[in-house]
Design an enzyme around this catalytic site. Sequence first.
Site, PDB file in Angstrom:
ATOM      1  N   CYS A 173       0.851  -1.192   0.000  1.00  0.00           N
ATOM      2  CA  CYS A 173       0.000   0.000   0.000  1.00  0.00           C
ATOM      3  C   CYS A 173       0.892   1.249   0.000  1.00  0.00           C
ATOM      4  O   CYS A 173       1.617   1.489  -0.944  1.00  0.00           O
ATOM      5  CB  CYS A 173      -0.946  -0.061   1.196  1.00  0.00           C
ATOM      6  SG  CYS A 173      -2.121   1.297   1.341  1.00  0.00           S
ATOM      7  N   ASP A 230      -8.815  -3.365  -7.555  1.00  0.00           N
ATOM      8  CA  ASP A 230      -8.385  -2.317  -6.627  1.00  0.00           C
ATOM      9  C   ASP A 230      -9.056  -1.003  -7.030  1.00  0.00           C
ATOM     10  O   ASP A 230      -8.752  -0.429  -8.075  1.00  0.00           O
ATOM     11  CB  ASP A 230      -6.865  -2.176  -6.685  1.00  0.00           C
ATOM     12  CG  ASP A 230      -6.301  -1.291  -5.584  1.00  0.00           C
ATOM     13  OD1 ASP A 230      -6.993  -0.347  -5.162  1.00  0.00           O
ATOM     14  OD2 ASP A 230      -5.155  -1.549  -5.158  1.00  0.00           O
ATOM     15  N   HIS A 263      -7.540  -4.238  -3.494  1.00  0.00           N
ATOM     16  CA  HIS A 263      -6.459  -3.642  -2.715  1.00  0.00           C
ATOM     17  C   HIS A 263      -6.287  -4.405  -1.403  1.00  0.00           C
ATOM     18  O   HIS A 263      -7.246  -4.802  -0.771  1.00  0.00           O
ATOM     19  CB  HIS A 263      -6.778  -2.174  -2.418  1.00  0.00           C
ATOM     20  CG  HIS A 263      -5.618  -1.407  -1.881  1.00  0.00           C
ATOM     21  ND1 HIS A 263      -4.609  -0.931  -2.687  1.00  0.00           N
ATOM     22  CD2 HIS A 263      -5.299  -1.043  -0.615  1.00  0.00           C
ATOM     23  CE1 HIS A 263      -3.721  -0.296  -1.947  1.00  0.00           C
ATOM     24  NE2 HIS A 263      -4.104  -0.354  -0.684  1.00  0.00           N
TER      25      HIS A 263
END
Length: 294
Positions: A173, A230, A263
Amino acid sequence: MEIKDTEWLSEPKNDSEAVSRRTVLTSALTAGFALAVQPVSAETIITDTAGLKAGMIKFKGADGVEVPAYYAVPAKVDPKKKPAVVLVVQEIFGVHEHIKDVCRRFAKQGYFAIAPELYVREGSVSDKPMNEIFPIVGKVPDAQVMTDLDAAVAYAASTGKADSSRVAITGFCWGGRIVWLYAAHNPKLKAGAAWYGRLVGQSNPLQPKSPTELAASIKAPILGLYGAKDRGIPLDSIEGMRAALKTAGNTKCEILVYPDSEHGFHADYRPSYNEKDAKDGFTKLLAWFKKNGA
């Protein structure tokens, strides 16, 4: 409840006991996760410290500030064949239990893994809800992160248990973006793996350039691991990074996109976890590091 790095449950006798123990341990470890990531999934992976040395340490950054970090390394190190260093870069949530566990996973593979607390000057995010985390992280200069990572490598070398000529990096991330940036910063980096790190973004004095803008400066082979579902990293930004690398003549980097993942698909403590893709990505990461000398 606080649980120390060396306090792990023994092997369960049957499936029922395994479920019970996992529930107890997950509950105990909740205190080790950032507030913003709770509740923690019962599927959270827990790697023990058997055969390892692991724990919290501090090293000095370039500005003299003490930077806390978690490290893990095999307990027995051959002085003639020291482990390569793997920098593990935190998610936006800081160095919580998942990031520590990733360090232990690398140590089980024979690496010296270290995860520095990269917001130490700006403030802790462990006890903050999501809306209070962004202002803290927004104050973290990219240049400061780069020098802290350099200092983490220097610390690893100072222990006598790591080969600082073989350095790799991985991040998740927020840390995934940092992987790309560090590959442009450190010309001696052997390899990197960026998990769903942002590739574009608005420039500002503290974060002046995005990975896409730095594509021509990236010398180390980086493996990008992304999810097609994502919602924060659209596929066109991934294609933009691929195009930027191609334009720069960079044939060392590769970006993989998992069609069914969103994600955070590596984060086994979250609902976004995709076991199949996470395991495949980590297997490919290990092969990538070895292929490129880390």
